[in-house]
Design a protein around this motif. Structure first.
Motif, PDB file in Angstrom:
ATOM      1  N   VAL A  93      25.230  10.341  35.402  1.00 14.43           N
ATOM      2  CA  VAL A  93      24.007  10.387  36.599  1.00 14.43           C
ATOM      3  C   VAL A  93      23.591  11.588  37.097  1.00 14.43           C
ATOM      4  O   VAL A  93      24.480  12.617  37.942  1.00 14.43           O
ATOM      5  CB  VAL A  93      25.086   9.389  37.547  1.00 14.43           C
ATOM      6  CG1 VAL A  93      23.545   8.755  38.425  1.00 14.43           C
ATOM      7  CG2 VAL A  93      25.951   8.261  36.810  1.00 14.43           C
ATOM      8  N   PRO A  94      22.235  11.156  37.430  1.00 14.25           N
ATOM      9  CA  PRO A  94      22.343  12.627  38.357  1.00 14.25           C
ATOM     10  C   PRO A  94      22.860  12.795  39.856  1.00 14.25           C
ATOM     11  O   PRO A  94      23.272  12.264  40.333  1.00 14.25           O
ATOM     12  CB  PRO A  94      20.029  12.534  38.758  1.00 14.25           C
ATOM     13  CG  PRO A  94      20.348  11.232  37.334  1.00 14.25           C
ATOM     14  CD  PRO A  94      21.222  10.921  37.071  1.00 14.25           C
ATOM     15  N   ASN A  95      23.080  13.939  39.232  1.00 14.75           N
ATOM     16  CA  ASN A  95      24.026  14.397  41.480  1.00 14.75           C
ATOM     17  C   ASN A  95      23.387  13.834  42.714  1.00 14.75           C
ATOM     18  O   ASN A  95      23.781  14.642  43.697  1.00 14.75           O
ATOM     19  CB  ASN A  95      24.360  15.866  41.370  1.00 14.75           C
ATOM     20  CG  ASN A  95      23.421  17.000  41.473  1.00 14.75           C
ATOM     21  OD1 ASN A  95      22.187  16.663  41.423  1.00 14.75           O
ATOM     22  ND2 ASN A  95      23.606  17.566  40.714  1.00 14.75           N
ATOM     23  N   ARG A  96      22.144  13.693  42.487  1.00 14.28           N
ATOM     24  CA  ARG A  96      21.475  12.844  43.794  1.00 14.28           C
ATOM     25  C   ARG A  96      21.606  11.782  44.261  1.00 14.28           C
ATOM     26  O   ARG A  96      22.047  11.610  45.557  1.00 14.28           O
ATOM     27  CB  ARG A  96      19.913  12.603  42.984  1.00 14.28           C
ATOM     28  CG  ARG A  96      18.994  13.712  43.471  1.00 14.28           C
ATOM     29  CD  ARG A  96      17.580  13.873  42.943  1.00 14.28           C
ATOM     30  NE  ARG A  96      17.737  12.146  41.253  1.00 14.28           N
ATOM     31  CZ  ARG A  96      17.241  11.369  41.656  1.00 14.28           C
ATOM     32  NH1 ARG A  96      17.292  10.835  42.803  1.00 14.28           N
ATOM     33  NH2 ARG A  96      17.131  10.589  40.537  1.00 14.28           N
ATOM     34  N   PHE A  97      22.127  11.061  43.156  1.00 16.13           N
ATOM     35  CA  PHE A  97      23.393  10.031  43.742  1.00 16.13           C
ATOM     36  C   PHE A  97      25.153  10.709  43.578  1.00 16.13           C
ATOM     37  O   PHE A  97      25.521  11.237  43.157  1.00 16.13           O
ATOM     38  CB  PHE A  97      23.637   9.167  42.024  1.00 16.13           C
ATOM     39  CG  PHE A  97      22.418   8.517  41.722  1.00 16.13           C
ATOM     40  CD1 PHE A  97      21.308   8.912  41.056  1.00 16.13           C
ATOM     41  CD2 PHE A  97      21.694   6.635  41.827  1.00 16.13           C
ATOM     42  CE1 PHE A  97      19.820   8.672  40.370  1.00 16.13           C
ATOM     43  CE2 PHE A  97      20.851   6.762  41.800  1.00 16.13           C
ATOM     44  CZ  PHE A  97      20.094   7.249  41.196  1.00 16.13           C
ATOM     45  N   SER A  98      25.226   9.601  44.972  1.00 17.52           N
ATOM     46  CA  SER A  98      26.686  10.239  45.054  1.00 17.52           C
ATOM     47  C   SER A  98      27.049   9.430  45.905  1.00 17.52           C
ATOM     48  O   SER A  98      26.832   8.139  47.354  1.00 17.52           O
ATOM     49  CB  SER A  98      26.617  10.999  46.138  1.00 17.52           C
ATOM     50  OG  SER A  98      25.886  11.517  47.649  1.00 17.52           O
ATOM     51  N   PRO A  99      28.834   8.080  45.017  1.00 19.51           N
ATOM     52  CA  PRO A  99      28.682   7.152  46.383  1.00 19.51           C
ATOM     53  C   PRO A  99      30.492   7.352  46.515  1.00 19.51           C
ATOM     54  O   PRO A  99      31.121   9.525  46.917  1.00 19.51           O
ATOM     55  CB  PRO A  99      29.936   6.776  44.259  1.00 19.51           C
ATOM     56  CG  PRO A  99      30.193   8.442  43.893  1.00 19.51           C
ATOM     57  CD  PRO A  99      29.039   9.215  43.960  1.00 19.51           C
ATOM     58  N   LYS A 100      30.528   6.926  47.698  1.00 22.05           N
ATOM     59  CA  LYS A 100      31.574   7.219  48.410  1.00 22.05           C
ATOM     60  C   LYS A 100      32.480   6.263  49.090  1.00 22.05           C
ATOM     61  O   LYS A 100      32.148   4.611  49.390  1.00 22.05           O
ATOM     62  CB  LYS A 100      30.886   7.640  49.983  1.00 22.05           C
ATOM     63  CG  LYS A 100      30.664   9.608  50.211  1.00 22.05           C
ATOM     64  CD  LYS A 100      31.084   9.558  51.617  1.00 22.05           C
ATOM     65  CE  LYS A 100      30.153  10.873  51.112  1.00 22.05           C
ATOM     66  NZ  LYS A 100      29.099  11.785  52.307  1.00 22.05           N
ATOM     67  N   SER A 101      33.642   6.112  49.252  1.00 18.78           N
ATOM     68  CA  SER A 101      34.947   5.436  49.100  1.00 18.78           C
ATOM     69  C   SER A 101      35.465   5.250  50.368  1.00 18.78           C
ATOM     70  O   SER A 101      36.513   5.782  50.037  1.00 18.78           O
ATOM     71  CB  SER A 101      35.635   5.387  47.935  1.00 18.78           C
ATOM     72  OG  SER A 101      36.007   3.502  48.103  1.00 18.78           O
ATOM     73  N   LYS A 114      39.692   0.302  50.332  1.00 20.54           N
ATOM     74  CA  LYS A 114      39.445   0.056  48.787  1.00 20.54           C
ATOM     75  C   LYS A 114      38.842  -0.935  48.805  1.00 20.54           C
ATOM     76  O   LYS A 114      38.337  -1.891  47.636  1.00 20.54           O
ATOM     77  CB  LYS A 114      40.652   0.183  48.363  1.00 20.54           C
ATOM     78  CG  LYS A 114      41.522  -0.984  48.743  1.00 20.54           C
ATOM     79  CD  LYS A 114      43.384  -1.617  47.580  1.00 20.54           C
ATOM     80  CE  LYS A 114      43.488  -2.730  48.851  1.00 20.54           C
ATOM     81  NZ  LYS A 114      44.874  -2.720  47.582  1.00 20.54           N
ATOM     82  N   ALA A 115      38.205  -1.058  49.992  1.00 20.46           N
ATOM     83  CA  ALA A 115      37.209  -2.733  50.220  1.00 20.46           C
ATOM     84  C   ALA A 115      36.047  -2.049  50.525  1.00 20.46           C
ATOM     85  O   ALA A 115      35.676  -3.158  50.188  1.00 20.46           O
ATOM     86  CB  ALA A 115      37.805  -3.311  51.429  1.00 20.46           C
ATOM     87  N   HIS A 116      35.529  -1.074  50.525  1.00 25.62           N
ATOM     88  CA  HIS A 116      34.230  -0.628  50.481  1.00 25.62           C
ATOM     89  C   HIS A 116      33.923   0.536  49.222  1.00 25.62           C
ATOM     90  O   HIS A 116      34.757   1.613  49.468  1.00 25.62           O
ATOM     91  CB  HIS A 116      33.915  -0.395  52.106  1.00 25.62           C
ATOM     92  CG  HIS A 116      33.903  -0.875  53.165  1.00 25.62           C
ATOM     93  ND1 HIS A 116      35.498  -1.284  53.798  1.00 25.62           N
ATOM     94  CD2 HIS A 116      33.149  -1.538  54.085  1.00 25.62           C
ATOM     95  CE1 HIS A 116      34.952  -1.711  54.983  1.00 25.62           C
ATOM     96  NE2 HIS A 116      34.270  -2.355  54.360  1.00 25.62           N
TER      97      HIS A 116
END
Lengths: 112, 113
Positions: free
Chosen positions: B60-68, B71-73
């Motif tokens: 996935v392009p590094n323009r996408f960044s997940p954050k958790s 563990k519920a979000h």
């Protein structure tokens, strides 16, 4: 790369007819799931099959996992308008992967 | 009583902007996912977290960044949006990693103009 091809891509049938949707791959899967997705909503799990040759029934829906665990089928008996939706198969590989690969989808429309 | 919820439901924005999508699950599941569904309805996994730890990171392009944050979000931030980012993004959760049923949210339809 594991790919799951579904056929047919589109299916339009009359209420009361029977139909079969196929999910095929050249790869072996440790388990396979079927989902139904309605417009504007997320997919909803219908079934998970894990053993080669396994058959599961959910009311009028019959799911089968191929003996070699490379393919699966979904058979609907006496389709109803409520069966209309996008059907997706999803397989998990055998190499310890955590992810499911989704199939290309079958859009079913059942006409009254 | 919503099991997996996402906000917003619809997101229309211009190229180059930065946007975030939020996801929350109240099922007590350990694992959460982000999927992208294109115009042909093909559903592709992007990321997965297990107990706040990143376990799947697809190409996935590094323009996408997940954050958790817990563990519920599981949130998804997208920088410098491009036309090709237009799609429906689904969040999902499962009790554990691998081999368990996934519960999907209602999706966020992102349109980049």
């Amino acid at each position: 790369t594991q790919l799951l091809e579904q056929s047919p891509q589109f299916l339009s049938i009359q209420e009361g007819e029977n139909l079969t949707v196929y999910c095929n791959s050249s790869s072996v899967f440790s388990s396979l799931q079927w989902y139904r997705q309605e417009p504007g909503e997320g997919p909803v799990l219908l079934v998970t099959v894990v053993t080669g040759g396994e058959v599961k029934k959910l009311k009028r829906l019959t799911f089968q996992f191929g003996d070699a665990r490379k393919d699966s089928s979904l058979h609907i008996t006496a389709a109803q308008t409520g069966d209309t939706g996008l059907y997706l198969c999803a397989g998990r590989g055998t190499s310890g992967t955590y992810k499911y690969i989704f199939g290309t989808g079958t859009r079913l429309k059942v006409l009254a | 009583d919503t099991a997996v919820s996402q906000t917003p439901k619809y997101l229309v924005t211009q190229m180059g902007n930065d946007k975030s999508i939020k996801c929350e699950q109240n099922l007590g599941h350990d694992t959460m996912y982000w999927y992208k569904q294109d115009s042909k309805k093909f559903l592709k996994i992007m990321f997965s977290y297990n107990n706040k730890e990143l376990i799947i990171n697809e190409t996935v392009p590094n323009r996408f960044s997940p954050k958790s944050p817990d563990k519920a979000h599981l949130n998804l931030h997208i920088n410098s949006l491009e036309l090709g980012d237009s799609a429906v993004y689904f969040c999902a959760s499962s009790p554990r990693v691998a081999g368990y049923e996934q519960y999907f949210g209602p999706g966020t339809r992102l349109t980049v103009t």
